[in-house]
Design a protein around this motif. Structure first.
Motif, short mmCIF file in Angstrom:
data_model
loop_
_atom_site.label_atom_id
_atom_site.label_comp_id
_atom_site.label_asym_id
_atom_site.label_seq_id
_atom_site.Cartn_x
_atom_site.Cartn_y
_atom_site.Cartn_z
N ALA A 145 6.18 -0.06 0.69
CA ALA A 145 6.01 0.32 -0.70
C ALA A 145 7.33 0.85 -1.24
CB ALA A 145 4.93 1.39 -0.84
N TYR A 184 4.91 0.94 -9.04
CA TYR A 184 5.08 0.74 -7.61
C TYR A 184 4.95 -0.73 -7.25
CZ TYR A 184 5.73 5.20 -5.38
OH TYR A 184 6.29 6.37 -4.94
N LEU A 239 4.23 -3.10 -3.80
CA LEU A 239 3.78 -3.16 -2.41
C LEU A 239 4.07 -4.56 -1.89
CD1 LEU A 239 0.25 -1.52 -2.87
CD2 LEU A 239 2.43 -0.38 -2.34
N ILE A 284 4.58 1.62 5.44
CA ILE A 284 3.26 2.26 5.47
C ILE A 284 2.73 2.07 6.89
CG2 ILE A 284 0.96 2.30 4.46
CD1 ILE A 284 3.18 2.95 2.46
N SER A 312 -3.60 2.65 7.52
CA SER A 312 -3.43 3.33 6.23
C SER A 312 -3.98 2.48 5.09
CB SER A 312 -1.95 3.58 5.92
OG SER A 312 -1.30 4.25 6.96
N VAL A 370 -3.35 2.30 0.74
CA VAL A 370 -2.51 2.74 -0.38
C VAL A 370 -3.29 2.49 -1.67
CG1 VAL A 370 -0.28 2.47 -1.52
CG2 VAL A 370 -0.49 2.01 0.93
N VAL A 401 0.94 7.11 -6.63
CA VAL A 401 0.56 6.44 -5.40
C VAL A 401 -0.05 7.44 -4.42
CG1 VAL A 401 2.83 6.73 -4.35
CG2 VAL A 401 1.40 4.82 -3.63
N ASP A 402 -1.11 7.01 -3.72
CA ASP A 402 -1.71 7.80 -2.66
C ASP A 402 -1.73 6.97 -1.39
OD1 ASP A 402 -2.47 10.39 -3.47
OD2 ASP A 402 -4.08 9.53 -4.70
N VAL A 403 -1.40 7.61 -0.26
CA VAL A 403 -1.54 6.94 1.03
C VAL A 403 -2.60 7.70 1.82
CG1 VAL A 403 -0.38 6.20 3.13
CG2 VAL A 403 0.84 6.19 0.96
#
Lengths: 263, 263, 263, 263
Positions: free
Chosen positions: B211, B220, B222, B236, B240, B242, B249-251
């Motif tokens: 990312a 973002y 990816l 990443i 995980s 995303v 963004v959250d992971v």
């Protein structure tokens, strides 16, 4: 960098050279090991001689490895003389009309190599053609145009002489236009009787050409690169022509002819 | 091994990620450097969100590098959320219906990876689908079937939960059939609002996922592999998920759900 | 006999004219009612203007009615100025490079009609082109060549004047070669600002051309045949040009220019 | 409404029935005169028997009239038994996997007609297949599925009996689902030795079937519609099967078998 294979001999299923899983042209095209470009995914074609004087042909723009028609046709058809080609485009869009082999009447032709500075030479080369050959041009590649030029110079009467004149014409034309004369040319062509191949370059960097006997009764296979690690593949030196006919194989010296450019 | 790129942020011309000469997905597909397979010539696809809830899509079976339509469309269309994919077939013939992204209503999905022993798992996976999702299957790939399974498990309500259940279902199914349960899965999917990606494998060998921020205002990108040597690409980790949305963004940790196989 | 539709006005989804189930160009192409040929299955194309000066384009050789990409693209894209064409080949093989609209820089062009005896006029017409326009020719149709000739005669500066000179050149050329001078020509073309159409024939048998207002704020649709039985379609007479621009629509007299053939 | 032609007899160039300018299948497909639909532009296919037990096949999604490969192949190949088909899609997208003839081992099959309410019958029909035949399904048409069902019911052992059971199964299945049982079916199929054709409908509205002797030594041609106005074409009545073999042609009564639906 394109790849090709040609065969003349006892009737052979096309698949043995074209699509079999091990050491065929298609397998090579998918996972290249010796060629400069990573892949040959810009189309393919086969031309084979059967009962008629003119060859049959199948060509398409998919990568050869994913074409189920090609597998079925190559598995079903046996021929005493055929040409097969996989393309990595150096110029000319990806479309059927730019896929080798090119066919004109009884003749077919395929090619690996290039003409330097073709974008500038193209128009005067096309102007050189008689009206019927000009009208026969359907694609935009240098390869098709070299074939038409060779027909213009009398391919039907003196195949190697006409090819030498076509190549010489391109070199003279480039010189007259004060551009570098660069032709790299490894090609196979046939009239349905003899199978011809030429390896030639104006800068000593001709793409490779190999030959090996195949099957019984004097059959021969000519290829741009060996199809396997067999020792049977003999490299044909730069500046050579190969003729496979009734009496086996001949290797001759070959050079571009010194031909004047008509204006 | 397929390759893909997905973007959410300020409207961006697709060509910046898909077809530009340097460091785009298409350039990568032609001359792969990090991927296991030599080339990605088995088709491509793009899906983008515009003014409608459902995405537009263009996909074809030519190698992406030779498709002039793709160049023109990617140059003309700007989108705030799009997915792009180039395919190297591991199973399922080369045809449009097998090209990613897959679309169903507002959702689109694309994938790099594979299901082990898919030829045996395919039929019970298809049997699991409701009639409308069964009828929606037009291709033969494991990827499309994973997407339909995720829809079956409620992708619209709980996207990551449904995807976890779909993957868990496949693993349980393989175990019940006493076959090795192997899923390698790096996928991106979207409903037109959020962009999701998952990296997961049952054997710790998930394909890569990266990312990077792109543009202003929290955009973002990816990707399955970095598009250039920039340090901005963060890998990443395996296991995980995303989520790229309004708030950036959250992971999250991600694993296959422990789900019973209905019989 | 080809069919086409063009639009300039408030941004409109392409599907409203191109792919909607009732009374669209594609519906017509599948089940022709007024055209001379039974079907238009030899390819299609769309060109639309968006944020860039040059149009985007999508064209392919499938029958338009079976192309799912076209449906998705036409449903997603809105444009203030677009051209759409379905082809019934009269000459030139079925391949993408022969599908309309043709694009050169900011200009795009599409055509219904033919040049009589084109096989003999083609070469001198191509010889007339400057090197850059000669190199821009990728197909084999008379339509593309008329477009390139119009560019040669200054389409960018005086669109209708240049088109009149191109048509006049072809007629004079035929006369000088002592061949019948027959041009039938109903075409639309645009630079992204104005939309032009011409209906002209050297034998009073020009293909039809119709115009109708569409949407609000002075939008107009031009078509080769009416898309429905609405009374709004006004037939544009033979020997006319139509210009749709900022200030609405103008219909002008149009004739081929009396132009000398350079030799 | 599709069209087809099949031949068994002395080796014949495919082009004589498939692509010749006058009265061939392709000429018909472009300018239909008796068929209900205006055109057959949704793909084509040929399958022919040569030296191997399995047939060769070539099929593509272009309109048959514009495919230069088809012309070249049909001109070059001679066969003692071949099937040719042009498609007008009634269901199932336009893609190679949906083009007839379908091939499985030594058998090939092509079809004109339809199953009523197929969208509801499809899934239980597919569920009926053994795993290997289920895996062999690559397209989405009712035609391919009827072929696989006939293989399931033992096409190799009792060709006409198995076909009667496949058709009967579909009718019983529809009844059990309380849906109208409608099958219209005019098909040809072969194992490479005999050529079979069936004309059958559950509502007395079977598509037409004609037969004519062709060439010397007992050759026969079977077609969905006559290829010319010759009086030689004998219409085969609804509820009939035709077998062309070593001993000439037989016409038998044919009806769907009364078969129980397994659940």
């Amino acid at each position: 960098m394109c790849r090709w294979a040609a065969y003349r001999g006892e009737p052979l299923y096309l698949e043995e050279l074209v699509t079999s899983p091990a050491h065929s042209l298609i397998e090579q095209s998918h996972c290249a090991t010796r060629a400069k470009t990573a892949t040959n995914g810009d189309g393919f074609g086969i031309a084979w001689y059967g009962d008629r004087p003119e060859p049959g042909r199948y060509r398409d723009i998919l990568p050869a490895w994913s074409d189920c028609n090609l597998r079925s046709i190559a598995r079903q058809i046996r021929s005493r003389l055929f040409l097969a080609h996989v393309r990595a485009a150096t110029g000319g869009g990806t479309r059927r009309d730019n896929c080798h082999p090119f066919v004109h009447g009884r003749w077919c032709f395929m090619h690996n190599g290039q003409i330097g500075d073709f974008e500038h030479l193209r128009r005067p080369m096309e102007n050189m053609l008689d009206n019927d050959l000009y009208a026969a041009r359907t694609g935009t590649t240098d390869s098709e145009l070299l074939f038409l030029l060779a027909l213009q110079f009398g391919l039907g009467g003196d195949p190697l002489g006409a090819m030498a004149e076509a190549l010489g014409f391109v070199e003279r034309l480039a010189e007259e236009m004060e551009r570098p004369a660069l032709v790299r040319f490894t090609a196979a062509f046939s009239n349905g009787d003899e199978l011809y191949a030429v390896r030639y370059a104006s800068d000593q960097k001709a793409p490779t050409l190999y030959a090996a006997p195949m099957g019984e009764n004097g059959g021969y296979c000519l290829v741009s690169e060996p199809l396997n690690d067999d020792n049977a593949w003999a490299e044909i030196p730069d500046g050579s022509a190969v003729v496979v006919g009734e009496n086996g194989v001949d290797v001759l010296l070959f050079g571009a002819a010194d031909i004047a450019v008509r204006e």
